[in-house]
Design a protein around this motif. Structure first.
Motif, short mmCIF file in Angstrom:
data_model
loop_
_atom_site.label_atom_id
_atom_site.label_comp_id
_atom_site.label_asym_id
_atom_site.label_seq_id
_atom_site.Cartn_x
_atom_site.Cartn_y
_atom_site.Cartn_z
N PRO A 28 8.67 7.90 14.13
CA PRO A 28 10.14 8.27 14.53
C PRO A 28 10.67 8.44 15.97
CG PRO A 28 9.28 9.85 12.97
CD PRO A 28 8.21 8.81 13.26
N ILE A 29 9.43 8.97 16.71
CA ILE A 29 9.51 8.89 18.36
C ILE A 29 8.68 7.92 18.51
CG2 ILE A 29 9.35 10.29 20.28
CD1 ILE A 29 10.27 12.76 18.77
N ARG A 30 8.80 6.79 19.19
CA ARG A 30 7.99 5.73 19.38
C ARG A 30 8.02 5.06 20.85
NH1 ARG A 30 7.95 -0.12 16.47
NH2 ARG A 30 5.72 -0.66 16.38
N THR A 31 6.81 4.46 21.19
CA THR A 31 6.94 3.96 22.55
C THR A 31 5.94 2.87 22.68
OG1 THR A 31 5.18 5.28 23.76
CG2 THR A 31 7.32 6.06 24.17
N ASP A 32 6.04 1.81 23.57
CA ASP A 32 5.04 0.68 23.27
C ASP A 32 5.02 0.28 24.90
OD1 ASP A 32 3.36 -1.07 22.61
OD2 ASP A 32 4.21 -1.31 20.65
N ARG A 33 4.08 -1.01 25.19
CA ARG A 33 3.80 -1.58 26.27
C ARG A 33 5.23 -1.27 27.62
NH1 ARG A 33 0.63 -6.85 26.52
NH2 ARG A 33 -0.63 -5.51 24.81
N GLY A 34 4.42 -1.06 28.60
CA GLY A 34 5.19 -0.77 29.83
C GLY A 34 5.59 0.74 29.70
N GLY A 35 5.45 1.37 28.78
CA GLY A 35 6.00 2.93 28.77
C GLY A 35 7.42 3.23 29.25
N GLY A 36 7.61 4.24 29.77
CA GLY A 36 8.78 5.01 30.45
C GLY A 36 8.66 6.42 30.15
N THR A 37 9.60 7.14 29.72
CA THR A 37 9.90 8.21 29.66
C THR A 37 10.82 8.70 28.30
OG1 THR A 37 11.65 8.90 31.20
CG2 THR A 37 9.62 9.22 31.90
N CYS A 38 10.54 9.56 27.58
CA CYS A 38 11.43 10.12 26.18
C CYS A 38 11.43 11.47 26.17
CB CYS A 38 10.65 9.49 25.17
SG CYS A 38 11.65 9.87 23.61
N THR A 39 12.37 12.03 26.32
CA THR A 39 12.83 13.59 26.37
C THR A 39 13.61 13.92 25.14
OG1 THR A 39 12.82 13.71 28.67
CG2 THR A 39 13.60 15.42 27.56
N VAL A 40 13.23 14.86 24.01
CA VAL A 40 13.57 15.08 23.12
C VAL A 40 13.86 16.67 22.91
CG1 VAL A 40 13.54 14.97 20.36
CG2 VAL A 40 12.54 13.08 22.05
N LEU A 80 2.17 4.43 6.69
CA LEU A 80 0.85 4.18 6.99
C LEU A 80 0.77 4.05 8.59
CD1 LEU A 80 -2.30 4.09 6.53
CD2 LEU A 80 -2.11 1.71 6.19
N GLY A 81 -0.02 4.57 9.33
CA GLY A 81 0.03 4.17 10.75
C GLY A 81 1.29 4.74 11.64
N SER A 82 1.78 5.62 10.86
CA SER A 82 3.36 6.24 11.62
C SER A 82 3.30 7.88 11.91
CB SER A 82 4.20 5.98 10.50
OG SER A 82 4.47 4.59 10.24
N PRO A 83 2.66 8.03 13.07
CA PRO A 83 2.74 9.39 13.36
C PRO A 83 4.41 9.95 13.52
CG PRO A 83 1.81 8.06 15.13
CD PRO A 83 1.91 7.15 13.97
N ALA A 84 4.44 11.21 13.68
CA ALA A 84 5.55 11.76 14.04
C ALA A 84 6.33 11.00 15.53
CB ALA A 84 5.83 13.05 13.85
N ILE A 85 5.10 11.10 16.29
CA ILE A 85 5.20 10.59 17.74
C ILE A 85 4.18 9.66 17.96
CG2 ILE A 85 5.31 11.12 20.33
CD1 ILE A 85 6.06 14.09 19.41
N TYR A 86 4.20 8.57 18.75
CA TYR A 86 3.32 7.52 19.25
C TYR A 86 3.72 7.35 20.67
CZ TYR A 86 -0.17 4.03 19.34
OH TYR A 86 -1.27 3.25 19.91
N SER A 87 2.90 7.75 21.47
CA SER A 87 3.05 7.59 23.11
C SER A 87 2.26 6.86 23.68
CB SER A 87 2.78 9.18 23.49
OG SER A 87 3.14 9.18 24.94
N THR A 88 2.96 5.83 24.24
CA THR A 88 2.08 5.00 25.49
C THR A 88 3.03 5.24 26.75
OG1 THR A 88 3.40 2.94 24.91
CG2 THR A 88 1.25 3.30 24.00
N ALA A 89 3.54 6.46 26.97
CA ALA A 89 4.72 6.91 27.75
C ALA A 89 4.54 8.54 27.90
CB ALA A 89 6.13 6.66 27.52
N ALA A 90 5.56 8.89 28.77
CA ALA A 90 5.65 10.35 29.04
C ALA A 90 6.78 10.66 28.00
CB ALA A 90 5.88 10.55 30.48
N VAL A 91 6.17 11.46 27.01
CA VAL A 91 7.03 12.11 25.96
C VAL A 91 6.90 13.50 26.01
CG1 VAL A 91 7.59 12.35 23.48
CG2 VAL A 91 6.69 10.08 24.52
N THR A 92 8.31 14.27 26.07
CA THR A 92 8.38 15.58 25.80
C THR A 92 9.34 15.91 24.71
OG1 THR A 92 8.13 15.81 28.19
CG2 THR A 92 9.03 17.85 27.04
#
Length: 627
Positions: A200-212, A222-234
């Motif tokens: 539901p809260i997803r990031t990928d290559r190149g990252g970035g920031t996500c504030t929720v 399957l393979g779907s956590p609530a948050i997947y972070s390759t970024a800075a997630v708060t």
């Protein structure tokens, strides 16, 4: 608020700049084919350019209200925003179908999403209803334009979305997605995903920031956590639920910070290279989707509910875990708090630092022979558990048979109560240790009493048997947070229902006095106690306080055994504190009767022997496991 937000000072151009099915092209660095891991973001594209098209495309400042958008064409966005200006979508209805290959162009750059924003501007979305049914169709995608170069700043693209609903059902279809140095700011969203690799809260290559802030975020794939972070997630004050995967996953030099959230995970399907069930997974896949470096998970307040597998798992990276006043409930029968060891990835070390402030920790710390753990307790923190290097993964393969490096610092006022024999490399600080009848080996020196190092002192005080529950969120808001433990597959009375329940060496019930840190576990970890002030009377002594019973035996007949070593003492009374009461009985002479047909699982019984003659009133919690 988006960092580049200058909406108030910007002269809005009111004209509607939209082109039906317009195609845009821009060049990005070549991407590398990578094997997926965790959220499985990697695909197979090796193109050096990406072509965007949108059923509706905005290329300049725009405001709309009540608009309906739709795309049924593969690799086409329902709404494509490519501008450095501000775009505002109020109460839009967006639908997206038309499967893509679900590869890198979808995961890295936002092809085929319901809404994709790029170009450096700010997009405001409020009151949206977004539905994506296609493969490779994320709900809302913020691409920052850095071409997937990890650690490189984006172009300022930001999506600010609030009070909206996003539903996706295709594989590789996240809710809100941030890549390429983009930014996403979200509040009060309701996101539900059901596809594979669809956090539901997803990031990928190149990252970035996500504030929720606020909202409900639920995954079922399957393979779907609530948050997947390759970024800075708060994320703050939100309810996060993963019904089939990890709760959250951090890859490489990235972070997740949770403030007063309720996170519930029932990880029931191994994905990709993973060989462990877990709730908080921190790793490095070496796929190129995340830079190497220190991973960070921080949680303050709130509730963490782990229904199957290890609560924390660290592999192939350097991770820092920081906990402060979190209510942790571990419903898995193996009672593993943290594992640091090899898994399905290689190329880096397994290194973890666990910092706990005013935190109740319950469970085993598993550290593989080639792995390192630094444990720092401070404030009023307590640990009820043991260390071990005997590790078997959830595919029944032996990972380690000896413990690696474990350095422990017990700050003033902290307590470590052993639940089994332990080995550490060093121990320091001015906290306390309750040996609880076990042996602590520090380096090559073993201790059963006294100070094992530094200014650490021995105590008979018990570590907290309940986790902290101070939180601004209601744990019952999460489906798995129900007080009915049977609602969770991992919390079932039939321990065999959990794949992890038979594969970890910590399954020895004698090693763990508490398999759950939930408040309902109140007196489960109690030691012998007395209500008499006199010291001249003797305590009743117990035996068989941790008993294993074979399910195939009790399935056919009752099982009886005594738990009191000597005759003497007064009336015996009992209370079943864990497990179905109808299957357990204790006679007046202290004989435990396990009735025919008892279900698999852990049972705990509080037995009290009344004061009589030379014996004082004595209470003991005994545990038995049917497996």
């Amino acid at each position: 608020m988006c960092k580049n937000d200058n909406k108030e000072g910007q002269i809005m151009r009111k004209q509607l700049a939209w082109v039906m099915a317009a195609a845009l092209t821009f060049t990005v660095p070549a991407v590398v084919t990578a094997a997926p891991g965790g959220d499985a973001p990697g695909g197979s594209s090796s193109s050096s350019s990406v072509t965007y098209s949108g059923a509706t495309t905005y290329t300049s400042a725009t405001e709309t209200s009540g608009q309906t958008y739709s795309s049924t064409t593969a690799d086409e966005n329902a709404v494509l925003i490519n501008t450095s200006d501000t775009v505002t979508l109020t109460s839009p209805t967006v639908t997206k179908s038309g499967d893509s290959d679900g590869g890198d162009n979808c995961n890295f750059y936002g092809i085929n999403s319901a809404i994709t924003a790029m170009g450096g501007g700010t997009t405001y979305i409020t009151g949206a209803d977004i539905t994506a049914t296609a493969k490779g169709a994320n709900g809302v995608f913020s691409y920052g334009g850095n071409g997937g170069s990890n650690g490189t700043a984006g172009d300022g693209t930001c999506i600010n979305i609030s009070d909206s609903t996003i539903t996706t059902s295709g594989d590789n279809g996240g809710g809100i997605m941030t890549t390429g140095g983009g930014e996403t700011v979200a509040s009060n969203l309701t996101i539900s995903t059901s596809g594979q690799s669809s956090a539901p809260i997803r990031t990928d290559r190149g990252g970035g920031t996500c504030t929720v802030t606020g909202g409900t975020y639920t995954s079922s794939g399957l393979g779907s956590p609530a948050i997947y972070s390759t970024a800075a997630v708060t994320v703050s004050n939100a309810t996060l639920t993963s019904n089939k995967s990890e709760g959250v996953c951090i890859e490489g030099e990235n972070s997740i910070t949770l403030n007063n959230c309720t996170l519930t995970a029932t990880n029931s399907g191994l994905n990709g290279n993973a060989t462990f069930y877990d709730t908080i997974m921190i790793y490095q896949s070496q796929s190129g989707d995340a830079a190497d470096g220190t991973s960070s998970f921080t949680m303050t307040g709130g509730n963490l509910i782990s229904n199957n597998g290890d609560v924390f798992h660290v592999t192939n990276t350097n991770a820092i875990i920081t906990l402060d006043g979190v209510g942790i409930t571990n419903n898995d029968s193996e009672n593993v708090l943290l594992s640091v060891c090899d898994d399905g990835w290689s190329g880096a070390s397994n290194v973890a630092t666990l910092n706990a402030t005013d935190q109740a920790l319950i469970g085993d710390l598993l550290v593989g022979s080639d792995s390192t753990l630094t444990l720092n307790l401070s404030g009023s923190s307590t640990l009820l558990g043991k260390t071990s290097g005997n590790i078997t993964n959830d595919k029944s393969s032996t990972i380690s048979s000896s413990i690696g490096t474990v350095d422990v610092t017990l700050g003033s006022g902290t307590i470590w109560q052993l639940t089994g024999d332990c080995t550490v490399s060093s121990i320091s600080g001015s906290g306390s240790i309750n040996y609880n009848g076990y042996t602590l080996t520090v380096g090559s020196t073993s201790y059963t009493s006294g100070s094992p190092g530094g200014s650490v002192t021995e105590t008979t005080e018990e570590a907290a048997s309940e986790s902290s529950t101070s939180t601004d969120t209601d744990p019952s808001a999460s489906p798995e947070a129900s007080s009915d433990a049977s609602a969770s597959p991992a919390a079932s009375e039939d321990a065999s229902a959990s794949p992890a329940a038979s594969t970890s060496p910590s399954a020895d019930a004698s090693a763990s006095p508490a398999a759950s840190a939930s408040p309902s576990a109140s007196s489960d970890a109690s030691s012998d106690t007395t209500s008499d002030d006199t010291t001249t009377l003797k305590s009743v002594t117990f035996k068989n306080v941790n008993k294993k019973i074979k399910y195939k035996v009790v399935k056919k007949k009752i099982v009886k055994y005594s738990v009191i070593k000597q005759s003497g003492g007064g009336k015996v009374t009992y209370k079943v504190t864990k497990g179905k009461k109808k299957f357990i009985k204790v006679t007046k002479k202290g004989v435990v009767i396990v009735k025919k047909g008892a279900k698999k699982g852990i049972y705990k019984v509080k037995i009290t022997v009344a004061k009589k003659g030379a014996y004082k009133k004595t209470t003991k919690v005994i545990k038995l496991r049917v497996k």
